[in-house]
Scaffold this motif. Structure first.
Motif, PDB file in Angstrom:
ATOM      1  N   MET A 197      23.355 -76.575  53.496  1.00  0.00           N
ATOM      2  CA  MET A 197      23.945 -75.941  52.317  1.00  0.00           C
ATOM      3  C   MET A 197      24.323 -76.994  51.285  1.00  0.00           C
ATOM      4  SD  MET A 197      26.321 -72.890  53.906  1.00  0.00           S
ATOM      5  CE  MET A 197      27.347 -74.033  54.836  1.00  0.00           C
ATOM      6  N   GLU A 198      24.758 -78.160  51.757  1.00  0.00           N
ATOM      7  CA  GLU A 198      25.075 -79.254  50.839  1.00  0.00           C
ATOM      8  C   GLU A 198      23.829 -79.699  50.086  1.00  0.00           C
ATOM      9  OE1 GLU A 198      27.505 -82.726  49.400  1.00  0.00           O
ATOM     10  OE2 GLU A 198      27.706 -80.572  49.734  1.00  0.00           O
ATOM     11  N   GLY A 199      22.707 -79.796  50.787  1.00  0.00           N
ATOM     12  CA  GLY A 199      21.463 -80.165  50.128  1.00  0.00           C
ATOM     13  C   GLY A 199      21.020 -79.118  49.126  1.00  0.00           C
ATOM     14  N   ALA A 200      21.176 -77.844  49.468  1.00  0.00           N
ATOM     15  CA  ALA A 200      20.823 -76.771  48.537  1.00  0.00           C
ATOM     16  C   ALA A 200      21.685 -76.855  47.283  1.00  0.00           C
ATOM     17  CB  ALA A 200      20.987 -75.418  49.219  1.00  0.00           C
ATOM     18  N   ASN A 201      22.978 -77.096  47.473  1.00  0.00           N
ATOM     19  CA  ASN A 201      23.895 -77.186  46.342  1.00  0.00           C
ATOM     20  C   ASN A 201      23.569 -78.387  45.465  1.00  0.00           C
ATOM     21  OD1 ASN A 201      26.636 -78.313  45.185  1.00  0.00           O
ATOM     22  ND2 ASN A 201      26.982 -76.135  45.516  1.00  0.00           N
ATOM     23  N   ALA A 202      23.365 -79.553  46.076  1.00  0.00           N
ATOM     24  CA  ALA A 202      23.059 -80.767  45.306  1.00  0.00           C
ATOM     25  C   ALA A 202      21.740 -80.633  44.565  1.00  0.00           C
ATOM     26  CB  ALA A 202      23.030 -81.976  46.235  1.00  0.00           C
TER      27      ALA A 202
END
Length: 604
Positions: free
Chosen positions: A546-551
């Motif tokens: 989810m962090e990668g999707a957000n970034a």
């Protein structure tokens, strides 16, 4: 990891690192702040009065799509999100059909349990900007830290249950010797491997920590984790825990195939998180309510207030390309009628297995980076929930059934939802808790039917998972899980056709075999009005999360702003923490790498 993602996959590394923090308490010094690529205020200026807002079509309503919509709406763009099923994507919770009675809500189901570790910075920043009643820091205040974790062993072997401490205060300066001693303490306490195997694994960790980026991106990206840690030479316990266990539960990839760059990058981040370096919070955090209640629904409400429009039930068929730009998107509306939607800019925020089907030959020719996405691989990682009429005496946090053939990880959830009385609020009033389980391995035979998860029917999957849980938890004479307390179960509806020759899964997970890093696309494409986001896009956190999707969504918005020459503030993008004390070793390793020499700690 967030496998989860993936966001879910990574909890085991976090917990192990957290357990070792106490052993390393004297080894750390003042924490350096995490660097940020760009900075911005929470809300940027809107277009000049009278000027029409520029229109952006966001394709997909998962974490990437909602993040892109959030950042664009704050900067005055007119955003429409097109979503086929439900907002939140793999991160959402869902209602169990037909489970509500007596005015209660339906039982909460999910694709898999949420896991938001302290190594995340961009996603928590977004969560702080989503209002939630009574919370000073918005949705972010709904994060809670489980106090402990457990490696559950089968066949009567001792379970390893440990607290998850972490430091948020300044430590001593790191040195390789101090890191070695701390990691050795972790493994000797938690894993109980032979001394020589512990020493060798710690040496391999030091090799990665002090490797320059060029060596990581080249040599270690091409080296499987199994090879890097020399698992073939080691004991079965070493192979099971440090080779197979780490890769299946962190990156959901086989140890013989998983990129050392990916496994090592996440392991490094969790070590620093546990030691209080550059962290947003504790290594293990979950939500204090079902995901939609705690996060997704408040997010949707906030975005609507910002002017975002949602088109639900719309299916993206193809991103249309002509004359050097995207001219529109071929979609099916909820009635099944084909339409073409148009905008000034387009942000693709679909999972890679769905996104690449929408890129036609002309678009792929315009940017070969999109065609390389065909080389990215996905696998199954799916959740099942067991509802219990009595709370099981389990660990107060995550557990990893490390010997389970289907690589099971789980957490009993209701105790972490203090504002909810589970029985009074959900279902028929007799279920008091939800044991949420992630199945990471779908291609190995189970213990009950001797079939893989894909070969089993949905009922057989549930019985097999329950049997594997009991094999890990009831093997020392205590009935931790009892059949008489099993109320019902719910398997992610994205899985279909189980037990047939062609099972399908609508929500697969990007995996990271060697070479994956070089095929991940950037957010900016060669097509001036098309931008790509999603957990498969190349960002600093080298894992589908989810962090990668957000970034990646932040990067896509920044690329859009750059393309327009906009004066709006750029999105903040915070990279993973890098310990400044290690920088000198990495500079030395750069010269050794260019001279064809091994890392200084690499003893072979």
């Amino acid at each position: 990891m967030t496998r989860t993602g993936s966001s879910r996959r990574t909890f085991i590394a976090a917990a192990a690192g957290g357990t070792g923090a106490a052993a390393a308490a004297g080894a750390l010094g003042p924490a350096a702040p995490a660097a940020a690529a760009t900075t911005s205020p929470a809300v940027a200026p809107a277009p000049a009065k009278g000027a029409p807002a520029r229109r952006v079509a966001v394709l997909g309503g998962g974490v990437a799509g909602l993040t892109a919509a959030h950042e664009l709406a704050e900067r005055g763009y007119a955003v429409t999100v097109y979503e086929r099923r439900a907002l939140g994507g793999k991160a959402r919770s869902m209602e169990v059909p037909g489970s509500a009675r007596g005015g209660r809500k339906p039982l909460p189901g999910e694709h898999g349990f949420r896991f938001i570790p302290g190594i995340y910075h961009n996603l928590p920043d977004t969560m702080r900007r989503i209002p939630f009643p009574g919370n000073a820091n918005g949705v972010w205040d709904n994060l809670v830290a489980p106090p402990e974790m457990m490696f559950a062993r089968a066949a009567g072997r001792e379970d390893l249950r440990a607290p998850i401490p972490w430091q948020d205060h300044a430590p001593a300066v790191l040195t390789p010797d101090e890191i070695r001693r701390a990691l050795t303490g972790i493994l000797q306490t938690l894993v109980k491997l032979p001394v020589h195997e512990t020493a060798y694994f710690v040496d391999r960790v030091l090799v990665f920590l002090t490797s320059c980026d060029e060596r990581r991106n080249d040599t270690w990206e091409r080296t499987p984790w199994w090879t890097f840690v020399r698992a073939a030479r080691m004991s079965a316990e070493y192979q099971r825990i440090l080779a197979v266990g780490i890769t299946r539960n962190i990156v959901a990839t086989k140890a013989e195939e998983a990129s050392t760059r990916t496994v090592g990058t996440l392991g490094e981040a969790f070590v620093f998180n546990a030691l209080g370096r550059g962290a947003d919070g504790p290594p293990d955090r979950i939500l204090n309510l079902p995901t939609n209640e705690a996060w997704i629904t408040p997010w949707e409400t906030h975005l609507r207030l910002l002017g975002v429009e949602f088109k639900m039930g719309w299916t993206v068929r193809e991103v249309l390309y002509a004359d050097g730009a995207v001219t529109g998107v071929d979609v099916l509306d909820p009635a099944g009628t084909r339409q073409t939607v148009t905008a000034d800019h387009y942000v693709s925020a679909l999972p890679v297995e769905h996104a690449r089907r929408t890129w036609g030959s002309a678009l792929r020719a315009a940017d070969p980076m999109l065609a390389r996405c065909d080389k990215l691989e996905t696998d199954w990682m799916t959740g099942i929930q067991f509802y219990l009429t009595e709370r099981a005496p389990l660990v107060h946090g995550h557990l990893n059934c490390i010997d389970a053939p289907w690589s099971l990880t789980a957490i009993q959830q209701a105790e972490h939802w203090p504002s909810r009385n589970f029985a009074a609020d959900y279902g028929d009033g007799t279920a008091v808790d939800c044991l949420s389980v992630d199945i990471s391995e779908w291609d190995k035979p189970g213990i009950l039917y001797g079939k893989t998860a894909k070969q089993c029917t949905r009922d057989e999957v549930a019985r097999e998972v329950w049997a594997q849980l009991k094999a890990s938890l009831n093997d020392t004479g205590t009935a931790v899980l009892s059949d008489t307390t099993l109320h019902s179960w719910f398997l992610d509806p994205g899985v279909d056709g189980l037990g047939t020759p062609n099972p399908t899964n609508q929500d697969q997970l990007l995996i990271h075999p060697t070479g994956t890093f070089h095929n991940r696309p950037s957010a900016k494409t060669r097509v001036p009005n098309l931008f790509v986001s999603g957990d498969f896009v190349a960002v600093d956190i080298d894992l589908a999360t989810m962090e990668g999707a957000n970034a990646s969504a932040r990067a896509a918005v920044n690329a859009l702003l750059d393309q327009e020459g906009s004066g709006a503030a750029r999105c903040t993008i915070t990279p993973l923490y890098r310990a400044p004390e290690i920088a000198g070793f990495k500079r030395d390793d750069l010269w050794r790498y260019r001279l064809g020499l091994p890392n200084i700690f690499d003893l072979g």
